[in-house]
Design a protein around this motif. Structure first.
Motif, short mmCIF file in Angstrom:
data_model
loop_
_atom_site.label_atom_id
_atom_site.label_comp_id
_atom_site.label_asym_id
_atom_site.label_seq_id
_atom_site.Cartn_x
_atom_site.Cartn_y
_atom_site.Cartn_z
N THR A 1 -5.20 17.36 -58.84
CA THR A 1 -3.71 16.60 -58.90
C THR A 1 -3.69 15.15 -58.20
N PRO A 2 -4.31 14.29 -58.76
CA PRO A 2 -4.45 13.16 -57.91
C PRO A 2 -2.73 12.26 -57.71
N ASP A 3 -2.16 12.69 -58.78
CA ASP A 3 -0.98 11.89 -58.74
C ASP A 3 -0.11 12.64 -57.47
N LEU A 4 -0.22 13.78 -57.39
CA LEU A 4 0.36 14.54 -56.20
C LEU A 4 -0.07 13.92 -54.90
N CYS B 1 -1.36 11.35 -54.30
CA CYS B 1 -0.76 9.90 -54.03
C CYS B 1 0.50 9.97 -53.48
N ARG B 2 1.27 11.06 -53.97
CA ARG B 2 2.69 11.05 -53.45
C ARG B 2 2.81 11.42 -51.95
N GLN C 1 1.64 8.41 -49.95
CA GLN C 1 2.67 7.71 -49.83
C GLN C 1 3.77 8.10 -48.79
N ARG D 1 -7.12 4.31 -55.03
CA ARG D 1 -5.50 4.46 -55.15
C ARG D 1 -5.13 4.69 -53.52
#
Length: 350
Positions: A121-124, A126-127, A130, A161
């Motif tokens: 779950t790369p988007d998670l 990244c969150r 961040q 990323r």
């Protein structure tokens, strides 16, 4: 080999780092390894959400204490708000570096969508990065694997990323989560991560000897290396490997007197930190590894028997007496050069 590695505004005075390991890199171990010369020893993996709730056992895992040249607190979690709060708490506790765990393969961790599950779950992921970067002024780093499995080796993309978000270094274990610890670490694959980013890359996995270290650095092109299971029963390994890499020599192990002093120092530190009986219980796994790693008794069966006897003892005094007896037994059996260090003799032998 250069003298160290720059991670954000933190200079790490060495390129042999020690990984965060649950149940291993507690405060007694970190103090001991640091005193022996390790440049970087991370805390145990700390659950960000539980740290934010100040759960006592989790706070203890993040204990920073005094006498440490560098404090690296590793956080694990899946909730960005909790990760941010954990990063703030880590900085307030004195962390020099905040590390995020995207690499743990344990089922109880990945089953909670944490650790190496975040590589699916790369988007998670990244969150989470961040949130941590925005919550602390300290450098944020990430430890990851090559990917979830061979069909999804996304470490280079995730590392890129991470760099864009503001992460200051990445450590890559040269296996996928699907491999756990089977097979061999793919150091060359870590080189793909190094080629993808401009921030420091640290290679991890299967590094046990100075030759392993040289080859891992050569194949990966990494800026530094990280030791994991190799430090079991060898808290001196990072410092000794650093010296071996610096001067091109073989990796030297402590002599018997030195080992005895280290084992007893570690035992006493564990008891002082945790109290009894927990301190002795927490130390037993280390005690077993110390005996396993010792080159004597020469017969592996005798060594295992000695380990069994020592790990069944119920008081620190009994353990010290048994250790002293084992050292004396080795001396009297004709093995050279073993004496109980004078500073330990009075308390080790009742």
């Amino acid at each position: 080999m250069s003298a160290g590695i720059q991670i954000g505004d933190v200079w790490v005075p060495g390129r042999v780092l020690t990984a965060p390991m649950t149940g291993i890199t507690d405060l007694p171990f970190r103090r001991l390894a640091s005193r022996l010369g390790a440049a970087y020893v991370a805390t145990e993996m700390v659950a960000a959400a539980e740290l934010a709730r100040a759960r006592p056992d989790v706070v203890r895992r993040a204990a920073v204490g005094e006498g440490l040249p560098l404090t690296v607190i590793q956080l694990v979690g899946r909730d960005p708000a909790a990760m941010a709060e954990g990063a703030r708490m880590a900085e307030a506790a004195g962390a020099d570096i905040v590390d995020l765990n995207f690499g743990c393969p344990a089922k109880e961790v990945t089953g909670s969508a944490c650790g190496s599950a975040l590589m699916r779950t790369p988007d998670l992921a990244c969150r989470l990065m961040q949130a941590a970067v925005e919550a602390t002024s300290r450098p944020v780093t990430v430890k990851m694997r090559l990917g979830w499995d061979d069909a999804h080796r996304n470490a280079p993309l995730l590392a890129k990323r991470a760099e864009e978000i503001g992460v200051r270094a990445v450590t890559v274990h040269g296996r996928t989560r699907e491999q756990f610890y089977t097979g061999v670490a793919d150091w060359a694959a870590v080189g793909e991560v190094k080629a993808a980013v401009g921030i420091p890359v640290i290679v991890n996995g299967d590094i046990l000897t100075a030759d392993d270290a040289r080859e891992a650095l050569r194949q990966s092109g990494a800026d530094a290396l990280m030791l994991g299971r190799g430090v079991y029963g060898r808290p001196w390994l990072a410092a000794h490997m650093e010296r071996a890499l610096a001067d091109g020599t073989v990796l030297l192990e402590p002599d018997r007197d030195g080992r005895l002093g280290i084992v007893i120092e570690h035992l006493r530190a564990s008891v002082a930190f945790y109290g009894l009986p927990l301190g002795l219980k927490m130390f037993r796994k280390h005690l077993g590894w110390y005996v396993e790693q010792a080159p004597w008794p020469a017969d592996p069966l005798e060594r295992r028997a000695a380990k069994g006897r020592l790990c069944r003892l119920e008081t620190p005094e009994a353990v010290e007496q048994a250790l002293a007896a084992l050292w004396l037994e080795v001396t009297h059996s004709g093995n050279p050069g073993v004496d109980i260090p004078p500073q330990l003799a009075e308390t080790a032998v009742a």
